[in-house]
Scaffold this motif. Structure first.
Motif, PDB file in Angstrom:
ATOM      1  N   VAL A 206      -4.625  56.063  20.048  1.00 16.53           N
ATOM      2  CA  VAL A 206      -4.145  55.223  18.952  1.00 16.53           C
ATOM      3  C   VAL A 206      -2.825  54.593  19.359  1.00 16.53           C
ATOM      4  O   VAL A 206      -1.939  55.274  19.908  1.00 16.53           O
ATOM      5  N   LYS A 207      -2.670  53.310  19.101  1.00 14.29           N
ATOM      6  CA  LYS A 207      -1.423  52.624  19.424  1.00 14.29           C
ATOM      7  C   LYS A 207      -0.306  53.089  18.491  1.00 14.29           C
ATOM      8  O   LYS A 207      -0.508  53.204  17.282  1.00 14.29           O
ATOM      9  N   PRO A 208       0.887  53.357  19.009  1.00  9.93           N
ATOM     10  CA  PRO A 208       2.000  53.818  18.162  1.00  9.93           C
ATOM     11  C   PRO A 208       2.395  52.774  17.118  1.00  9.93           C
ATOM     12  O   PRO A 208       2.324  51.570  17.368  1.00  9.93           O
ATOM     13  N   ARG A 209       2.823  53.246  15.948  1.00 10.85           N
ATOM     14  CA  ARG A 209       3.336  52.380  14.886  1.00 10.85           C
ATOM     15  C   ARG A 209       4.727  52.886  14.507  1.00 10.85           C
ATOM     16  O   ARG A 209       4.895  53.595  13.517  1.00 10.85           O
ATOM     17  N   PHE A 210       5.719  52.536  15.323  1.00 16.40           N
ATOM     18  CA  PHE A 210       7.043  53.099  15.126  1.00 16.40           C
ATOM     19  C   PHE A 210       7.679  52.663  13.808  1.00 16.40           C
ATOM     20  O   PHE A 210       8.503  53.384  13.252  1.00 16.40           O
ATOM     21  N   ASP A 211       7.298  51.490  13.301  1.00 16.51           N
ATOM     22  CA  ASP A 211       7.844  51.074  12.014  1.00 16.51           C
ATOM     23  C   ASP A 211       7.388  52.011  10.907  1.00 16.51           C
ATOM     24  O   ASP A 211       8.164  52.353  10.002  1.00 16.51           O
ATOM     25  N   VAL A 212       6.133  52.461  10.982  1.00 19.70           N
ATOM     26  CA  VAL A 212       5.608  53.401   9.987  1.00 19.70           C
ATOM     27  C   VAL A 212       6.271  54.760  10.136  1.00 19.70           C
ATOM     28  O   VAL A 212       6.691  55.378   9.151  1.00 19.70           O
ATOM     29  N   TYR A 213       6.399  55.241  11.380  1.00 19.00           N
ATOM     30  CA  TYR A 213       7.019  56.552  11.606  1.00 19.00           C
ATOM     31  C   TYR A 213       8.471  56.541  11.113  1.00 19.00           C
ATOM     32  O   TYR A 213       8.942  57.520  10.528  1.00 19.00           O
ATOM     33  N   SER A 214       9.168  55.437  11.345  1.00 19.91           N
ATOM     34  CA  SER A 214      10.562  55.331  10.904  1.00 19.91           C
ATOM     35  C   SER A 214      10.654  55.355   9.385  1.00 19.91           C
ATOM     36  O   SER A 214      11.553  55.993   8.816  1.00 19.91           O
ATOM     37  N   ALA A 215       9.727  54.686   8.721  1.00 19.45           N
ATOM     38  CA  ALA A 215       9.731  54.658   7.259  1.00 19.45           C
ATOM     39  C   ALA A 215       9.471  56.047   6.690  1.00 19.45           C
ATOM     40  O   ALA A 215      10.144  56.483   5.731  1.00 19.45           O
ATOM     41  N   VAL A 216       8.520  56.775   7.274  1.00 18.79           N
ATOM     42  CA  VAL A 216       8.232  58.134   6.815  1.00 18.79           C
ATOM     43  C   VAL A 216       9.430  59.043   7.093  1.00 18.79           C
ATOM     44  O   VAL A 216       9.785  59.883   6.272  1.00 18.79           O
ATOM     45  N   SER A 217      10.066  58.845   8.256  1.00 21.96           N
ATOM     46  CA  SER A 217      11.236  59.645   8.603  1.00 21.96           C
ATOM     47  C   SER A 217      12.356  59.450   7.587  1.00 21.96           C
ATOM     48  O   SER A 217      13.017  60.408   7.183  1.00 21.96           O
ATOM     49  N   ARG A 218      12.574  58.207   7.155  1.00 24.37           N
ATOM     50  CA  ARG A 218      13.607  57.939   6.143  1.00 24.37           C
ATOM     51  C   ARG A 218      13.259  58.613   4.822  1.00 24.37           C
ATOM     52  O   ARG A 218      14.136  59.139   4.131  1.00 24.37           O
ATOM     53  N   GLN A 219      11.989  58.625   4.494  1.00 27.14           N
ATOM     54  CA  GLN A 219      11.536  59.283   3.273  1.00 27.14           C
ATOM     55  C   GLN A 219      11.833  60.789   3.324  1.00 27.14           C
ATOM     56  O   GLN A 219      12.307  61.380   2.345  1.00 27.14           O
ATOM     57  N   ILE A 220      11.568  61.390   4.471  1.00 29.80           N
ATOM     58  CA  ILE A 220      11.827  62.825   4.643  1.00 29.80           C
ATOM     59  C   ILE A 220      13.328  63.109   4.606  1.00 29.80           C
ATOM     60  O   ILE A 220      13.783  64.097   4.012  1.00 29.80           O
TER      61      ILE A 220
END
Length: 359
Positions: A75-89
């Motif tokens: 699966v191709k990485p989606r760093f924008d999504v990971y960053s958004a989830v990280s901010r949520q956490i």
């Protein structure tokens, strides 16, 4: 404050990138997933627990990963999504304490000795954080609780995934003494091999060496090794660290001679640098490529732009260009590294935009 009275939590998300992909795509759930690379080339950035059973892990060449697990889904990485989830956490963390030190998008230290909810038990806070992360993001996290950062980090890794481990002062010395040297956080493969050649295979062996001896063999970091062997770590949780550069490098077990292999490693390094920039809400104007050859000769090449870049693709494009400038390395390469500097932090930046690079 008595160092033993500190209450430190280390939260580590479980297979973070892969878990986000499985959360967002039900078809991937229960399947071995590799984030990054492809079946033909590249490097695995993260692997699901289903993939790890086959020996697939981060930093593994994609071709080898596919050989170990033929049914592996890339699966191709989606760093924008990971960053958004990280901010949520991270917002969950801040509801308990302002003393939060992120280490990456998927892990952080928290000092809850004094906390916003007046809860005296760090264990209860850690379990509550795990519960909220699951409820609010659909993801699991592992938590370690202890009286210093080294032990909290050690604890969070002991019962993954979805784990919780508490290391109390009366447990610490025996636990560290029985710990295999390669399990120590901060001791990598090369250092572990050197220690084993010196007869140091466990924490108990490490504890027998004097601080002076460890400094003589390992330099300044020898002091850190000496203290963690005693289960001591006085480092404070640091919530505000302004960095002048961000970088990642890797020394290879076998020297690289092929361009394809070098580019695959650069892809991995660019992803790690971009991940750190996202975590710090930073952008950069300068990209530097570090090359160390088989004979330890060091070469660095840099490029600076008028506008900022922050994505893994942009960093990789520049690093790839630098690798080929003026020509590809003519000798075997033992180390590659990428760093970015001339940093601009989002909260300080008044204007600017991400540069789109076309080569």
């Amino acid at each position: 404050m008595n160092k033993l009275s500190r209450k430190i939590i280390h939260i580590d998300m479980d297979a973070f990138y892969a878990s986000v992909e499985q959360r967002d795509n039900p078809e991937l759930r229960g399947k071995p997933v590799a984030v990054g690379g492809s079946r033909a080339r590249g490097v695995v950035a993260a692997a699901s627990y289903e993939a790890r059973k086959f020996g697939v892990h981060s930093a593994l060449a994609s071709k080898i990963a596919a050989q170990r697990c033929p049914q592996l889904v890339f699966v191709k990485p989606r760093f924008d999504v990971y960053s958004a989830v990280s901010r949520q956490i991270r917002e969950i963390f801040y509801s308990y304490t302002d003393l939060v030190e992120p280490l990456s998008l998927d892990e952080a230290y928290l000092d809850v000795t004094e906390n916003k909810i007046g809860m005296p038990s760090a264990s209860i806070i850690a379990k509550e954080i795990k519960k909220r992360i699951l409820e609010e993001t659909g993801l699991t996290a592992s938590a370690g609780v202890s009286f210093n950062k080294f032990l909290a980090k050690l604890a969070s890794d002991m019962n993954k995934p979805d784990g919780f481990t508490l290391i109390t002062p009366d447990m610490a010395e025996e636990l560290v003494a029985n710990l295999a040297i390669e399990k120590f956080y901060g001791i990598g493969k090369v250092t572990a091999a050197k220690m084993k050649s010196m007869g140091i295979t466990t924490g108990a062996d490490l504890r027998e060496r004097t601080e002076e001896e460890l400094v003589r063999h390992f330099g300044k970091v020898g002091r850190y090794y000496y203290h963690i062997a005693q289960a001591q770590d006085e480092r404070a949780v640091q919530p505000h660290r302004i960095r002048k550069s961000i970088g990642s490098e890797h020394t290879f077990e076998v020297d690289l001679t092929e361009e394809e292999d070098m580019l695959a490693q650069l892809e991995r390094l660019a992803q790690e640098v971009a991940q750190d920039m996202a975590r710090l809400n930073a952008e950069a104007k300068t990209v530097t490529l570090k090359i160390k050859y088989f004979d330890f000769t060091l070469n660095t090449r840099s490029k600076t732009f008028l506008s900022c870049i922050s994505s893994a693709d942009a960093v990789l494009t520049v690093a790839r260009d630098l690798l080929r400038t003026p020509q590809l390395p003519q000798f075997p390469v033992r180390l590659l590294g990428i760093s970015v500097s001339s940093l601009f932090y989002q909260q300080d930046k008044q204007e600017g935009y991400q540069l789109t690079l076309e080569f």
